[in-house]
Design a protein around this motif. Structure first.
Motif, mmCIF file in Angstrom:
data_model
loop_
_atom_site.group_PDB
_atom_site.id
_atom_site.type_symbol
_atom_site.label_atom_id
_atom_site.label_comp_id
_atom_site.label_asym_id
_atom_site.label_seq_id
_atom_site.Cartn_x
_atom_site.Cartn_y
_atom_site.Cartn_z
ATOM 1 N N VAL A 170 -19.535 -14.925 33.018
ATOM 2 C CA VAL A 170 -19.685 -16.340 32.687
ATOM 3 C C VAL A 170 -18.337 -17.039 32.801
ATOM 4 O O VAL A 170 -17.285 -16.433 32.605
ATOM 5 N N HIS A 171 -18.384 -18.337 33.128
ATOM 6 C CA HIS A 171 -17.166 -19.135 33.282
ATOM 7 C C HIS A 171 -17.366 -20.473 32.598
ATOM 8 O O HIS A 171 -18.428 -21.093 32.726
ATOM 9 N N GLY A 172 -16.372 -20.899 31.860
ATOM 10 C CA GLY A 172 -16.421 -22.197 31.195
ATOM 11 C C GLY A 172 -15.083 -22.893 31.272
ATOM 12 O O GLY A 172 -14.074 -22.312 31.695
ATOM 13 N N ARG A 173 -15.063 -24.147 30.825
ATOM 14 C CA ARG A 173 -13.807 -24.911 30.854
ATOM 15 C C ARG A 173 -12.771 -24.330 29.903
ATOM 16 O O ARG A 173 -11.568 -24.478 30.117
ATOM 17 N N ASP A 174 -13.250 -23.663 28.853
ATOM 18 C CA ASP A 174 -12.355 -23.006 27.908
ATOM 19 C C ASP A 174 -13.090 -21.805 27.317
ATOM 20 O O ASP A 174 -14.255 -21.547 27.634
ATOM 21 N N ARG A 175 -12.422 -21.068 26.444
ATOM 22 C CA ARG A 175 -13.025 -19.854 25.902
ATOM 23 C C ARG A 175 -14.272 -20.135 25.060
ATOM 24 O O ARG A 175 -15.278 -19.422 25.180
ATOM 25 N N PRO A 176 -14.272 -21.126 24.188
ATOM 26 C CA PRO A 176 -15.500 -21.406 23.441
ATOM 27 C C PRO A 176 -16.701 -21.696 24.344
ATOM 28 O O PRO A 176 -17.821 -21.248 24.054
ATOM 29 N N ALA A 186 -20.152 -19.519 24.631
ATOM 30 C CA ALA A 186 -21.466 -20.141 24.484
ATOM 31 C C ALA A 186 -22.364 -19.798 25.666
ATOM 32 O O ALA A 186 -23.562 -19.532 25.504
ATOM 33 N N ARG A 187 -21.796 -19.790 26.852
ATOM 34 C CA ARG A 187 -22.580 -19.457 28.037
ATOM 35 C C ARG A 187 -22.970 -17.986 28.048
ATOM 36 O O ARG A 187 -24.070 -17.629 28.482
ATOM 37 N N LEU A 188 -22.075 -17.137 27.550
ATOM 38 C CA LEU A 188 -22.410 -15.719 27.461
ATOM 39 C C LEU A 188 -23.569 -15.525 26.478
ATOM 40 O O LEU A 188 -24.510 -14.764 26.758
ATOM 41 N N ASP A 189 -23.497 -16.204 25.360
ATOM 42 C CA ASP A 189 -24.570 -16.112 24.369
ATOM 43 C C ASP A 189 -25.900 -16.562 24.979
ATOM 44 O O ASP A 189 -26.934 -15.898 24.810
ATOM 45 N N ARG A 190 -25.873 -17.667 25.695
ATOM 46 C CA ARG A 190 -27.096 -18.153 26.341
ATOM 47 C C ARG A 190 -27.615 -17.176 27.386
ATOM 48 O O ARG A 190 -28.813 -16.864 27.438
ATOM 49 N N ALA A 191 -26.724 -16.675 28.240
ATOM 50 C CA ALA A 191 -27.137 -15.777 29.323
ATOM 51 C C ALA A 191 -27.709 -14.475 28.784
ATOM 52 O O ALA A 191 -28.676 -13.934 29.331
ATOM 53 N N LEU A 192 -27.132 -13.967 27.691
ATOM 54 C CA LEU A 192 -27.656 -12.743 27.090
ATOM 55 C C LEU A 192 -29.060 -12.962 26.535
ATOM 56 O O LEU A 192 -29.865 -12.027 26.472
ATOM 57 N N GLY A 193 -29.359 -14.191 26.158
ATOM 58 C CA GLY A 193 -30.693 -14.503 25.682
ATOM 59 C C GLY A 193 -31.712 -14.649 26.799
ATOM 60 O O GLY A 193 -32.923 -14.583 26.554
ATOM 61 N N LEU A 220 -25.623 -4.391 22.304
ATOM 62 C CA LEU A 220 -24.239 -4.298 21.863
ATOM 63 C C LEU A 220 -23.528 -5.634 22.023
ATOM 64 O O LEU A 220 -22.806 -6.084 21.125
ATOM 65 N N PHE A 221 -23.732 -6.291 23.144
ATOM 66 C CA PHE A 221 -23.016 -7.542 23.401
ATOM 67 C C PHE A 221 -23.524 -8.673 22.509
ATOM 68 O O PHE A 221 -22.747 -9.538 22.091
ATOM 69 N N LYS A 222 -24.803 -8.654 22.203
ATOM 70 C CA LYS A 222 -25.336 -9.647 21.273
ATOM 71 C C LYS A 222 -24.716 -9.450 19.887
ATOM 72 O O LYS A 222 -24.406 -10.430 19.189
ATOM 73 N N ALA A 223 -24.518 -8.182 19.514
ATOM 74 C CA ALA A 223 -23.884 -7.897 18.219
ATOM 75 C C ALA A 223 -22.413 -8.306 18.228
ATOM 76 O O ALA A 223 -21.903 -8.849 17.242
ATOM 77 N N LEU A 224 -21.727 -8.067 19.331
ATOM 78 C CA LEU A 224 -20.312 -8.414 19.413
ATOM 79 C C LEU A 224 -20.093 -9.911 19.261
ATOM 80 O O LEU A 224 -19.129 -10.349 18.618
ATOM 81 N N LEU A 225 -20.966 -10.709 19.854
ATOM 82 C CA LEU A 225 -20.786 -12.156 19.791
ATOM 83 C C LEU A 225 -20.939 -12.709 18.378
ATOM 84 O O LEU A 225 -20.518 -13.837 18.106
ATOM 85 N N ALA A 226 -21.511 -11.924 17.493
ATOM 86 C CA ALA A 226 -21.658 -12.355 16.098
ATOM 87 C C ALA A 226 -20.428 -12.031 15.259
ATOM 88 O O ALA A 226 -20.344 -12.442 14.088
#
Length: 448
Positions: A389-395, A399-406, A419-425
């Motif tokens: 995922v790529h965004g204008r900044d890290r936040p 957010a895009r990673l969270d969406r894509a994992l969903g 695992l990645f869903k848990a890490l984002l929390a």
């Protein structure tokens, strides 16, 4: 420019090379084992050739089979991808001896960097900061004790031909050094056929930072910033991001310039990655990977360049298509490696994929060879997809990673997606506050 190249690999990296070649108007040849007859890289290439049975030793690692495939298909060059033969200096020499082009560095540079002692000595001479440690290999226990006492405990004993965490043993005190030395030598001999080891100072809480470099083989080189690869399990990277949360622009420019200068002075050709441990504002060289990295897409996202295309151009004798001043980082990128593994033990989970749905939308990329109905074979690495995922900044990237994992669906086999869903929390991940030991502690506490 080449008219046809052969990809001596499989899975998502083979697809990655096929796509770059197609955009350049170059025909591609996929080689495959009998187990991969229905693989996506076989379907996507312009030509495909079976080179052996399922065992990698009899197919993807069979040098005679790969050279023969070039002769049969008329391929002029070989792209090795990563893994398999990508850092095999003998293979590169054989490729060159047959009048073919290896899309990567010279056999001399691969050999030089493949031996960790030689690599460290070379980099030290080129002005690259290194971890304090033995000057070369450590021949016996007496020498090991002396080196460890000189640099101070804790120390780590490492195989000179090591990789993937094998042949590495920690000695926290003088009471540990004898067993660490002997065990590391035994593991190194069993895994690599080479029992030579060296000793380095063990850093307590470093980050793993790597610098992407690229040379034209004619004395010009650039760097493309850093990637933070600190989230690791058993020395295997799990998540990578660029730029590194702990690296400021001035530090990035300083270490990048050191690495680019070293690569230029070496006369290095193609893509390479100089890897460091980073602690208390200091970099310590650990190794150089003389190939394309699994995590190269995060650098491509941040700098807007195609590293595979550049590899092919440079191998064909063309100059780099950019200068250092052209390489301006833009935004933030994160990659997660999705493996067909069953949690909590990370046991490989091959089998039939019933459904595969890739996520999409702005700033989302998926590198995968999966499709519905594909049977993941049990013979190879368990990596089945890379979500970038790529965004204008890290936040925004988070957010895009969270969406894509969903959005992503991999049904039929277990995977490491949870695992990645848990890490984002986790607050530490959100804040970018982690070291190379963070994930192991997290897994022990949460998945134990």
């Amino acid at each position: 420019m080449f008219s046809k190249i052969l990809i001596a690999n499989r899975g998502e990296i083979a697809l990655r090379v096929i796509r770059a070649a197609r955009e350049m108007g170059i025909a591609s040849v996929a080689v495959h084992s009998t187990a991969d007859a229905d693989a996506m890289h076989v379907r996507m290439a312009d030509e495909a050739l079976c080179i052996g049975p399922p065992s990698a030793n009899d197919s993807y690692l069979s040098i005679p089979a790969i050279i023969s495939a070039c002769e049969i298909t008329g391929a002029e060059a070989i792209h090795p991808g990563y893994g398999f033969l990508s850092e095999n200096a003998s293979f590169v020499q054989i490729v060159e001896d047959h009048g073919l082009t290896f899309i990567g560095p010279s056999s001399a540079h691969i050999r030089m960097m493949g031996d960790k002692i030689t690599a460290k000595e070379t980099m030290r001479a080129l002005g690259v900061p290194c971890v304090p440690g033995s000057q070369g290999g450590v021949p016996d226990l007496e020498a090991a004790r002396a080196v460890a006492a000189e640099i101070g405990y804790p120390v780590i004993v490492k195989a000179t031909a090591g990789g993937g965490g094998r042949g590495m043993k920690l000695a926290r005190t003088a009471a540990d050094i004898d067993q660490a030395f002997q065990t590391a030598r035994a593991e190194a001999k069993a895994a690599f056929g080479n029992a030579d080891v060296y000793i380095e100072k063990y850093l307590g809480h470093p980050r793993h930072i790597e610098i992407q470099v690229f040379g034209d083989g004619k004395g010009r080189a650039v760097h493309l910033g850093e990637r933070d690869c600190s989230l690791q399990r058993r020395h295997q990277k799990v998540l990578e991001e660029a730029p590194g949360p702990a690296i400021d622009p001035a530090t990035r420019a300083r270490i990048g310039a050191i690495c680019a200068e070293a690569v230029a002075r070496m006369g290095y050709s193609g893509a390479g990655t100089i890897e460091f441990l980073y602690e208390d504002g200091e970099f310590y060289f650990i190794e150089m990977n003389t190939r394309l990295q699994v995590e190269h897409p995060v650098t491509e996202a941040v700098f807007g360049v195609d590293l595979v295309r550049e590899q092919i151009r440079v191998a064909a004798g063309l100059p780099l298509s950019f200068h250092q001043e052209d390489l301006i980082p833009n935004g933030h990128a994160i990659e997660v490696r999705i493996n067909a593994e069953r949690l909590p033990n990370f046991a490989p989970c091959p089998g039939k994929v019933k459904t595969f749905h890739a996520p999409g939308g702005l700033g989302v990329r998926i590198d995968s060879a999966l499709y519905g109905g594909y049977v993941i074979p049990p013979y190879y690495d368990s990596l089945i997809a890379k979500l970038i995922v790529h965004g204008r900044d890290r936040p925004e990237a988070l957010a895009r990673l969270d969406r894509a994992l969903g959005e992503i669906i991999i049904d039929g086999v277990d995977s490491t997606l949870p695992l990645f869903k848990a890490l984002l929390a986790e607050p530490d991940i959100r804040a970018g506050d982690y070291t190379i030991h963070w994930l192991e502690h997290f897994l022990a506490e949460r998945l134990g």
